[in-house]
Enzyme design. Structure first.
Site, PDB file in Angstrom:
ATOM      1  N   GLU A  95       0.889  -1.233   0.009  1.00 48.42           N
ATOM      2  CA  GLU A  95      -0.013   0.016   0.245  1.00 48.42           C
ATOM      3  C   GLU A  95       0.852   1.302   0.077  1.00 48.42           C
ATOM      4  O   GLU A  95       2.101   1.289   0.740  1.00 48.42           O
ATOM      5  CB  GLU A  95      -0.672  -0.046   1.348  1.00 48.42           C
ATOM      6  N   CYS A 108       3.597   8.565   0.529  1.00 47.67           N
ATOM      7  CA  CYS A 108       4.122   7.641   1.612  1.00 47.67           C
ATOM      8  C   CYS A 108       4.138   6.140   0.939  1.00 47.67           C
ATOM      9  O   CYS A 108       3.181   5.912   0.578  1.00 47.67           O
ATOM     10  CB  CYS A 108       3.131   7.651   2.850  1.00 47.67           C
ATOM     11  N   CYS A 115       6.166  -6.949   7.111  1.00 51.61           N
ATOM     12  CA  CYS A 115       7.314  -6.436   7.776  1.00 51.61           C
ATOM     13  C   CYS A 115       7.658  -7.463   8.960  1.00 51.61           C
ATOM     14  O   CYS A 115       6.831  -8.335   9.418  1.00 51.61           O
ATOM     15  CB  CYS A 115       6.815  -5.109   8.543  1.00 51.61           C
ATOM     16  N   CYS A 119       6.257  -4.289  15.591  1.00 42.98           N
ATOM     17  CA  CYS A 119       5.780  -3.239  16.484  1.00 42.98           C
ATOM     18  C   CYS A 119       4.369  -3.414  16.876  1.00 42.98           C
ATOM     19  O   CYS A 119       3.510  -3.746  16.172  1.00 42.98           O
ATOM     20  CB  CYS A 119       6.071  -1.892  15.714  1.00 42.98           C
ATOM     21  N   CYS A 122       1.544  -1.155  15.288  1.00 41.49           N
ATOM     22  CA  CYS A 122       1.426  -1.024  13.886  1.00 41.49           C
ATOM     23  C   CYS A 122       0.802  -2.032  13.164  1.00 41.49           C
ATOM     24  O   CYS A 122       1.136  -3.322  13.380  1.00 41.49           O
ATOM     25  CB  CYS A 122       2.791  -0.760  13.304  1.00 41.49           C
ATOM     26  N   LEU A 222      10.754   6.757  17.269  1.00 39.31           N
ATOM     27  CA  LEU A 222      11.210   6.389  18.671  1.00 39.31           C
ATOM     28  C   LEU A 222      10.038   5.921  19.602  1.00 39.31           C
ATOM     29  O   LEU A 222      10.198   4.814  20.009  1.00 39.31           O
ATOM     30  CB  LEU A 222      12.133   7.780  19.249  1.00 39.31           C
ATOM     31  N   CYS A 341      -1.233   6.842   9.903  1.00 36.85           N
ATOM     32  CA  CYS A 341       0.251   6.316  10.411  1.00 36.85           C
ATOM     33  C   CYS A 341      -0.059   5.096  11.038  1.00 36.85           C
ATOM     34  O   CYS A 341      -0.717   5.183  11.982  1.00 36.85           O
ATOM     35  CB  CYS A 341       0.929   7.258  11.183  1.00 36.85           C
TER      36      CYS A 341
END
Length: 349
Positions: A95, A108, A115, A119, A122, A222, A341
């Protein structure tokens, strides 16, 4: 990537194309024509190369592949954001998002199919990593989103962020090559200073960016300024802790003289207290950071995190401001189509 035993023509440089055409008994200038078609003009097939004779196009079709990304779906947000699901030649989905504002038109883009970093906040992190994207597939995302910007807003892209699916620094060679092609005069001609690569924090690759004199901007995701909290939400921190990242970022700055940006998502009852803000200020002063983007949390099905109250967010921002930190609150775009995000997970319709 070879398709049906054929070499991807975009994986040849101009010199290699010239050698091919000379060996085939064709004029050398044909190489430049083809090179312009596949990069500057973003041809989707050999048939699009209309200044080549039909017999030459047939010869290219027989000898090479041109595995361009295809747009499978496009979703339109109420705020003008567009999320596209792209299909690769081997039927994987990734995407990309067009984020329009009055001042900027930002793409973006993704760097991997899925992935591997897991995380906890996400959506992509809950997917398996299938494979890295090749540099031409990353380039395709930018070119296609640029077309969307022109069609919908009559303006070219102004910025590119590698903040989509995947960890760009775990696909280092293709990320670097994609930036090179995007910024090349015979590519899309975008300034590297308008390209930001965001990393969850791969210390040795940040160091390598310094050695390679990277020209684009670097952002560190971070989200917590101490190891205990960062370990809890970002498993990569267990092998790339804050001390290692601090050293790598300082080395990167020493080599490139380029400041970095911190990205910090606020989570209710986790990282939005005054103590958290103080830890962030102290870390900000240890590294060559010029900006902290404070990001609204966008909920995902797999996580129990929630967004802090406006009052809590305001207190956090005021603390940073009072301590002379250059911080900006980034409001989310495209939440209604899962384009904000942390929300990319191939859920598009």
């Amino acid at each position: 990537m070879n398709q049906g035993g054929k070499q991807n023509i975009r994986h040849l440089n101009l010199s290699q194309l010239e050698q091919y055409f000379q060996a085939a008994g064709e004029p050398k200038f044909r190489a430049k024509q083809v090179y312009e078609w596949i990069w500057s003009k973003h041809a989707r097939s050999f048939d699009h190369m209309t200044n080549l004779g039909k017999s030459l196009r047939t010869k290219l079709e027989e000898g090479f592949s041109l595995p361009a990304l295809q747009v499978e779906t496009v979703q339109h947000s109420q705020d003008g954001t567009l999320k596209s699901r792209f299909m690769t030649v081997d039927h994987h989905m990734v995407e990309g998002v067009l984020i329009p504002t009055d001042e900027r038109k930002t793409a973006c883009v993704s760097s991997q199919v899925g992935c591997s970093l897991s995380c906890k906040f996400c959506a992509t992190g809950f997917m398996d990593r299938k494979r890295n994207l090749h540099y031409d597939e990353i380039y395709d995302q930018v070119a296609l989103i640029n077309n969307q910007s022109l069609e919908n807003y009559q303006k070219k892209l102004t910025n590119i962020v590698f903040m989509g699916m995947g960890e760009p620094l775990l696909n280092y060679a293709n990320t670097i090559k994609a930036v090179e092609r995007i910024s090349a005069a015979d590519g899309l001609g975008m300034s590297p200073r308008r390209i930001t690569v965001s990393t969850a924090g791969v210390a040795k690759m940040i160091t390598r960016l310094g050695d390679d004199q990277a020209k684009f901007k670097l952002a560190l995701s971070l989200h917590a300024a101490n190891d205990k909290k960062r370990n809890a939400i970002m498993p990569i921190n267990e092998t790339n802790n804050i001390k290692a990242l601090t050293e790598a970022l300082n080395y990167y700055y020493k080599k490139t003289k380029q400041h970095v940006t911190f990205e910090y998502i606020l989570f209710q009852n986790f990282n939005e207290s005054t103590k958290d803000a103080d830890e962030l200020v102290k870390l900000y002063r240890q590294v060559p950071a010029d900006l902290i983007n404070i990001i609204e949390y966008n909920p995902i099905d797999q996580s129990n995190f929630s967004k802090p109250s406006e009052e809590s967010t305001d207190l956090f921002m005021r603390y940073l401001e009072a301590h002379k930190v250059n911080a900006r609150l980034r409001r989310s775009r495209g939440k209604d189509i899962d384009a904000a995000c942390g929300q990319l997970a191939n859920k598009g319709k």
